[in-house]
Design a protein around this motif. Structure first.
Motif, PDB file in Angstrom:
ATOM      1  N   ILE A  16       3.709  -9.632  -5.245  1.00 39.82           N
ATOM      2  CA  ILE A  16       4.629  -8.506  -5.426  1.00 39.82           C
ATOM      3  C   ILE A  16       4.675  -8.108  -6.902  1.00 39.82           C
ATOM      4  O   ILE A  16       4.584  -6.926  -7.251  1.00 39.82           O
ATOM      5  CB  ILE A  16       6.040  -8.877  -4.911  1.00 39.82           C
ATOM      6  CG1 ILE A  16       6.017  -9.061  -3.394  1.00 39.82           C
ATOM      7  CG2 ILE A  16       7.065  -7.836  -5.338  1.00 39.82           C
ATOM      8  CD1 ILE A  16       7.253  -9.748  -2.836  1.00 39.82           C
ATOM      9  N   ALA A  17       4.801  -9.092  -7.783  1.00 42.11           N
ATOM     10  CA  ALA A  17       4.891  -8.828  -9.221  1.00 42.11           C
ATOM     11  C   ALA A  17       3.631  -8.152  -9.749  1.00 42.11           C
ATOM     12  O   ALA A  17       3.713  -7.234 -10.570  1.00 42.11           O
ATOM     13  CB  ALA A  17       5.156 -10.130  -9.972  1.00 42.11           C
ATOM     14  N   GLU A  18       2.470  -8.587  -9.277  1.00 46.11           N
ATOM     15  CA  GLU A  18       1.219  -7.978  -9.735  1.00 46.11           C
ATOM     16  C   GLU A  18       1.134  -6.510  -9.322  1.00 46.11           C
ATOM     17  O   GLU A  18       0.696  -5.671 -10.100  1.00 46.11           O
ATOM     18  CB  GLU A  18       0.027  -8.768  -9.197  1.00 46.11           C
ATOM     19  CG  GLU A  18      -0.157 -10.100  -9.896  1.00 46.11           C
ATOM     20  CD  GLU A  18      -1.164 -11.020  -9.212  1.00 46.11           C
ATOM     21  OE1 GLU A  18      -1.816 -10.592  -8.225  1.00 46.11           O
ATOM     22  OE2 GLU A  18      -1.288 -12.170  -9.662  1.00 46.11           O
ATOM     23  N   VAL A  69      16.734  -7.065  -4.538  1.00 47.71           N
ATOM     24  CA  VAL A  69      16.212  -8.236  -3.848  1.00 47.71           C
ATOM     25  C   VAL A  69      17.284  -8.779  -2.914  1.00 47.71           C
ATOM     26  O   VAL A  69      18.437  -8.946  -3.314  1.00 47.71           O
ATOM     27  CB  VAL A  69      15.767  -9.319  -4.856  1.00 47.71           C
ATOM     28  CG1 VAL A  69      15.197 -10.540  -4.140  1.00 47.71           C
ATOM     29  CG2 VAL A  69      14.732  -8.750  -5.821  1.00 47.71           C
ATOM     30  N   GLY A  70      16.879  -9.063  -1.688  1.00 53.06           N
ATOM     31  CA  GLY A  70      17.815  -9.560  -0.681  1.00 53.06           C
ATOM     32  C   GLY A  70      17.922 -11.079  -0.664  1.00 53.06           C
ATOM     33  O   GLY A  70      17.171 -11.781  -1.332  1.00 53.06           O
ATOM     34  N   ASP A 123       0.815  -1.209   0.000  1.00 50.51           N
ATOM     35  CA  ASP A 123       0.000   0.000   0.000  1.00 50.51           C
ATOM     36  C   ASP A 123       0.849   1.261   0.000  1.00 50.51           C
ATOM     37  O   ASP A 123       0.550   2.220  -0.702  1.00 50.51           O
ATOM     38  CB  ASP A 123      -0.940   0.024   1.202  1.00 50.51           C
ATOM     39  CG  ASP A 123      -1.993  -1.061   1.131  1.00 50.51           C
ATOM     40  OD1 ASP A 123      -2.209  -1.607   0.036  1.00 50.51           O
ATOM     41  OD2 ASP A 123      -2.595  -1.359   2.173  1.00 50.51           O
ATOM     42  N   PHE A 124       1.934   1.254   0.782  1.00 50.83           N
ATOM     43  CA  PHE A 124       2.801   2.432   0.852  1.00 50.83           C
ATOM     44  C   PHE A 124       3.396   2.737  -0.508  1.00 50.83           C
ATOM     45  O   PHE A 124       3.516   3.896  -0.897  1.00 50.83           O
ATOM     46  CB  PHE A 124       3.908   2.227   1.887  1.00 50.83           C
ATOM     47  CG  PHE A 124       4.925   1.211   1.471  1.00 50.83           C
ATOM     48  CD1 PHE A 124       6.082   1.597   0.819  1.00 50.83           C
ATOM     49  CD2 PHE A 124       4.721  -0.142   1.713  1.00 50.83           C
ATOM     50  CE1 PHE A 124       7.018   0.659   0.421  1.00 50.83           C
ATOM     51  CE2 PHE A 124       5.656  -1.084   1.327  1.00 50.83           C
ATOM     52  CZ  PHE A 124       6.806  -0.688   0.671  1.00 50.83           C
ATOM     53  N   VAL A 126      12.919  -0.102  -5.059  1.00 47.57           N
ATOM     54  CA  VAL A 126      12.203  -0.908  -4.072  1.00 47.57           C
ATOM     55  C   VAL A 126      13.096  -2.044  -3.627  1.00 47.57           C
ATOM     56  O   VAL A 126      13.637  -2.789  -4.451  1.00 47.57           O
ATOM     57  CB  VAL A 126      10.887  -1.473  -4.670  1.00 47.57           C
ATOM     58  CG1 VAL A 126      10.169  -2.357  -3.663  1.00 47.57           C
ATOM     59  CG2 VAL A 126       9.986  -0.346  -5.136  1.00 47.57           C
ATOM     60  N   SER A 127      13.259  -2.167  -2.322  1.00 42.78           N
ATOM     61  CA  SER A 127      14.032  -3.267  -1.748  1.00 42.78           C
ATOM     62  C   SER A 127      13.064  -4.348  -1.289  1.00 42.78           C
ATOM     63  O   SER A 127      12.164  -4.091  -0.491  1.00 42.78           O
ATOM     64  CB  SER A 127      14.856  -2.754  -0.565  1.00 42.78           C
ATOM     65  OG  SER A 127      15.535  -3.833   0.044  1.00 42.78           O
TER      66      SER A 127
END
Length: 133
Positions: A53-55, A71-72, A3-4, A32-33
């Motif tokens: 996440i992908a959507e 990506v961690g 949402d953020f 975005v991390s």
């Protein structure tokens, strides 16, 4: 879940159309991390979370937003590093194990995004070229 991110993207000003070379300063590129522990749980990679996440990212991308994803490695990378340490591997080899697991996580996310660059970068000097393309 994001949402953020959606709020930030929706509240960013819509700039006048620009060429890709000008887009970098437009406020339309978001870094975005994504923590590795978010996409890999106790059972392994979580395709449902990765799809979610992908959507979200794809939806915002279709509205003209651009993303750089970091990506961690998460718990799984730390567990490989610890296993290497317990086997007597030096720090370089331990780091290499963690880096490789992290790259696999990034590959999972990249392949869930239809319009993503599918190669995990190991040379950040190419980032601008890829964003602009």
């Amino acid at each position: 879940m994001f949402d953020f991110l959606e709020n930030a993207a929706m509240n960013s000003p819509d700039p006048a159309p620009q060429s890709p070379a000008q887009a970098g300063g437009s406020g339309n590129v978001f870094v975005v991390s994504i923590g590795g522990s978010l996409i890999v749980d106790e059972q392994g990679p979580n395709p449902d979370k990765i799809r979610q996440i992908a959507e979200c990212i794809s939806s915002l991308h279709s509205q003209g937003k651009q993303f750089v994803l970091v990506v961690g490695g998460g718990r799984i990378a730390r567990s490989y590093v610890e296993a290497m340490r317990s086997l007597g591997a030096n720090n370089f080899v331990q780091d290499l194990a963690g880096i490789n697991v992290t790259r696999v996580n990034a590959l999972l996310v990249a392949h869930a995004l239809p319009s993503a660059h599918k190669q995990v970068l190991d040379d950040f000097s190419r980032a601008r070229e890829i964003i602009d393309s």
